[in-house]
Design a protein around this motif. Structure first.
Motif, PDB file in Angstrom:
ATOM      1  N   SER A 209       0.859  -1.191   0.000  1.00 60.43           N
ATOM      2  CA  SER A 209       0.000   0.000   0.000  1.00 60.43           C
ATOM      3  C   SER A 209       0.887   1.231   0.000  1.00 60.43           C
ATOM      4  N   SER A 210       0.391   2.305  -0.606  1.00 61.72           N
ATOM      5  CA  SER A 210       1.215   3.508  -0.771  1.00 61.72           C
ATOM      6  C   SER A 210       1.522   4.206   0.541  1.00 61.72           C
ATOM      7  N   ASP A 211       0.753   3.884   1.616  1.00 63.69           N
ATOM      8  CA  ASP A 211       0.977   4.556   2.897  1.00 63.69           C
ATOM      9  C   ASP A 211       1.897   3.773   3.833  1.00 63.69           C
ATOM     10  N   GLY A 212       2.681   2.831   3.278  1.00 64.50           N
ATOM     11  CA  GLY A 212       3.772   2.262   4.055  1.00 64.50           C
ATOM     12  C   GLY A 212       3.551   0.926   4.735  1.00 64.50           C
ATOM     13  N   TYR A 213       2.495   0.189   4.358  1.00 62.19           N
ATOM     14  CA  TYR A 213       2.318  -1.152   4.928  1.00 62.19           C
ATOM     15  C   TYR A 213       3.161  -2.158   4.135  1.00 62.19           C
ATOM     16  N   ILE A 214       3.852  -3.009   4.882  1.00 63.06           N
ATOM     17  CA  ILE A 214       4.803  -3.955   4.284  1.00 63.06           C
ATOM     18  C   ILE A 214       4.516  -5.353   4.806  1.00 63.06           C
ATOM     19  N   ILE A 215       4.516  -6.327   3.918  1.00 60.56           N
ATOM     20  CA  ILE A 215       4.347  -7.725   4.312  1.00 60.56           C
ATOM     21  C   ILE A 215       5.682  -8.439   4.187  1.00 60.56           C
ATOM     22  N   THR A 216       5.977  -9.307   5.162  1.00 64.36           N
ATOM     23  CA  THR A 216       7.210 -10.084   5.149  1.00 64.36           C
ATOM     24  C   THR A 216       6.952 -11.406   5.859  1.00 64.36           C
ATOM     25  N   ASN A 217       7.993 -12.197   6.056  1.00 61.16           N
ATOM     26  CA  ASN A 217       7.850 -13.449   6.806  1.00 61.16           C
ATOM     27  C   ASN A 217       7.987 -13.199   8.301  1.00 61.16           C
ATOM     28  N   ASN A 218       7.264 -13.973   9.087  1.00 62.11           N
ATOM     29  CA  ASN A 218       7.399 -13.872  10.538  1.00 62.11           C
ATOM     30  C   ASN A 218       8.822 -14.193  10.979  1.00 62.11           C
ATOM     31  N   HIS A 219       9.447 -15.193  10.340  1.00 60.90           N
ATOM     32  CA  HIS A 219      10.788 -15.573  10.800  1.00 60.90           C
ATOM     33  C   HIS A 219      11.844 -14.520  10.468  1.00 60.90           C
ATOM     34  N   VAL A 220      11.528 -13.581   9.577  1.00 62.49           N
ATOM     35  CA  VAL A 220      12.469 -12.504   9.258  1.00 62.49           C
ATOM     36  C   VAL A 220      12.559 -11.500  10.410  1.00 62.49           C
ATOM     37  N   VAL A 221      11.445 -11.268  11.119  1.00 57.67           N
ATOM     38  CA  VAL A 221      11.406 -10.249  12.174  1.00 57.67           C
ATOM     39  C   VAL A 221      11.181 -10.833  13.567  1.00 57.67           C
ATOM     40  N   LYS A 222      11.227 -12.143  13.679  1.00 54.72           N
ATOM     41  CA  LYS A 222      10.984 -12.788  14.962  1.00 54.72           C
ATOM     42  C   LYS A 222      11.996 -12.336  16.013  1.00 54.72           C
ATOM     43  N   ASP A 223      11.494 -12.023  17.219  1.00 54.62           N
ATOM     44  CA  ASP A 223      12.317 -11.605  18.363  1.00 54.62           C
ATOM     45  C   ASP A 223      13.078 -10.305  18.107  1.00 54.62           C
ATOM     46  N   ALA A 224      12.600  -9.494  17.178  1.00 56.03           N
ATOM     47  CA  ALA A 224      13.313  -8.255  16.844  1.00 56.03           C
ATOM     48  C   ALA A 224      13.137  -7.203  17.936  1.00 56.03           C
ATOM     49  N   THR A 225      14.232  -6.534  18.283  1.00 56.19           N
ATOM     50  CA  THR A 225      14.171  -5.360  19.154  1.00 56.19           C
ATOM     51  C   THR A 225      13.994  -4.111  18.313  1.00 56.19           C
ATOM     52  N   GLU A 226      14.674  -4.073  17.177  1.00 52.76           N
ATOM     53  CA  GLU A 226      14.539  -2.977  16.224  1.00 52.76           C
ATOM     54  C   GLU A 226      14.391  -3.549  14.821  1.00 52.76           C
ATOM     55  N   ILE A 227      13.553  -2.902  14.009  1.00 53.69           N
ATOM     56  CA  ILE A 227      13.376  -3.314  12.615  1.00 53.69           C
ATOM     57  C   ILE A 227      13.657  -2.110  11.727  1.00 53.69           C
ATOM     58  N   GLU A 228      14.528  -2.316  10.768  1.00 54.16           N
ATOM     59  CA  GLU A 228      14.917  -1.242   9.859  1.00 54.16           C
ATOM     60  C   GLU A 228      14.617  -1.663   8.424  1.00 54.16           C
TER      61      GLU A 228
END
Length: 469
Positions: free
Chosen positions: A113-132
């Motif tokens: 979506s043009s307003d910044g929603y992003i889909i990814t895999n759960n295992h890519v961001v699992k246990d993340a403290t910061e996401i960039e």
């Protein structure tokens, strides 16, 4: 010596005379004619006419690449862990033995979506403290984790930006085996990488892959570490899947990769945006893929479909008239050839959705409309338990706020320790359990080697604890 040479000379002379006489008077001459034929060049029309029935597809990927490159992002996951050394604190004072470690993981994501929603895999961001998140134009943003679903390995991120390029969803049920596709992602931290391949299979069930999704799209487009969460698109640049896993003995691509179908991914993120969790719907039947032995026992001329071995009382299937030994062959126009086909379709639906089911009974084709219900019962093979949700009235009667009830046990060790039907699981690894879907989600996030500490209430209301390795 002279006598021997004379004999040899006369013998050679006699042989030559004999051969000459044969060639001259006896052997008939043979004539070989070499014929050269000059053929004119074959003329083949350079254009072609495509009929309605042709399966020819354009193989120019430039349009699809241009549409998707700027909508696929690099996702960086940083997690911080604090480790304490009690011996250092004992000798040098409190805080002296505390060290903080950071762990960085990378993957890909897709702006939808043009307003910044992003889909990814759960295992890519699992246990993340910061996401960039880094866009293709090198701009970097901090991302917020809106929600995730470990069962389908999908996560939803949000960055604060507008007017972004994005990819539209396609109907993954409509893709065909042999269709050209592109995998777009950031393998090995290489930004904006595009690889091409074809759909190798649909409804692929990956046992032991760490997630529950069992209806993957299989492709031979090269996917490597870092591609997870990236886009699988058709030649029109439409999203048909989220690249998730590879089949490999080396950790790198060796031939096949797998993607969560876009219909499942779209439903998951819509649920996360609207409800904050995934709404899982069930048909209300048990069974499996039809095989030759079952077909022979039923005396039917059907080779594929979903065989119903039992129907759950009070379910949508029971109310719609489905029965044991029925063979489901189609739902809402989607062909059903296996268990994975059916579960994959149901993963795109919500409770109270109505679907049209085509089934075979006694050799005849029938249709019925089934209203899907909320998932209330789940068989957890890893625990050897069948579990059921508990109604609010029963929770109040038991004076508890949460839990799921054990309705069947196949785990011999639990039976040995006296676990019985009616026990209530209230927590796993200190996390409260509210439903069978919630329990499955907790278990699916278990890492290799991690133990499960399960708290149960016995029939007397006493707490018992069990450890699963």
């Amino acid at each position: 010596m002279k006598k021997i040479l004379s004999i040899v000379l006369f013998s050679a002379l006699g042989g030559a005379l004999t051969l000459g006489t044969y060639k001259l008077f006896i052997e008939k001459p043979q004539m070989v004619i070499e014929k050269s034929i000059e053929e004119g060049p074959v003329t083949v029309a350079a254009n072609y006419t495509r009929s309605m029935g042709d399966a020819i597809e354009e193989t120019d990927f430039t349009v699809a690449a241009e549409k998707t490159l700027n909508a696929v992002v690099h996702v960086k996951n940083t997690s911080y862990k604090t480790v304490r050394d009690p011996f250092a604190e004992f000798f040098y004072g409190q805080g002296s033995g505390t060290k903080q470690y950071s762990q960085v993981g990378t993957g890909s994501g897709v702006i939808f979506s043009s307003d910044g929603y992003i889909i990814t895999n759960n295992h890519v961001v699992k246990d993340a403290t910061e996401i960039e998140v880094t866009l293709n134009n090198k701009k970097v943003y901090k991302a917020e984790l809106i929600g995730s679903d470990a069962t389908n390995d999908i996560a939803l991120l949000k960055i604060k930006e507008n007017n972004l390029p994005y990819i539209t969803f396609a109907n993954s049920d409509a893709v065909k085996v042999g269709e050209w596709v592109l995998a777009v992602g950031n393998p090995y931290n290489l930004t904006s990488t595009v690889t091409a391949g074809i759909i190798s299979a649909k409804g692929r069930d990956l046992h032991g892959n760490g997630v529950v999704t069992d209806s993957f799209i299989q492709t031979d487009a090269a996917v490597n570490p870092g591609n997870s969460g990236g886009a699988l698109v058709n030649t029109r640049g439409e999203l048909i899947g989220i690249n998730t896993a590879i089949s490999s003995r080396t950790g790198s691509f060796i031939g096949y990769s797998f993607a969560v179908p876009s219909n499942i991914a779209k439903k998951v993120i819509e649920d996360l945006m609207e409800f904050g969790n995934v709404q899982k719907a069930v048909l209300g039947v048990k069974g499996g893929e039809l095989n030759g032995k079952v077909a022979e026992n039923l005396d039917i001329d059907v080779s594929e479909g979903f065989y119903i071995s039992s129907v759950i009382d009070g379910s949508g299937a029971a109310k719609a008239g489905l029965e044991k030994d029925d063979i489901i062959i189609n739902v809402d126009g989607v062909k059903i050839t296996s268990f994975a086909d059916l579960t994959g379709f149901l993963n795109t639906k919500r409770p109270n959705d109505s679907i049209e089911v085509t089934f075979i009974r006694n050799g005849e084709e029938n249709k019925t409309n089934v209203v899907l219900s909320k998932n209330e019962i789940s068989k957890v093979s890893s625990l050897g338990l069948e579990l059921k949700n508990i109604e609010a009235e029963e929770l109040k009667k038991l004076n508890i706020d949460n839990g799921v009830k054990v309705v069947d046990i196949t785990n011999e060790e639990l039976l040995y320790y006296g676990v019985k039907s009616g026990y209530i699981i209230t927590a796993i690894n200190g996390e409260k359990v509210y439903s069978v879907d919630n329990l499955n989600s907790i278990i699916s996030t278990k890492t290799s080697g991690q133990v499960l500490r399960i708290e149960m209430l016995n029939l007397e209301g006493e707490t018992e604890r069990y450890i699963f390795k």
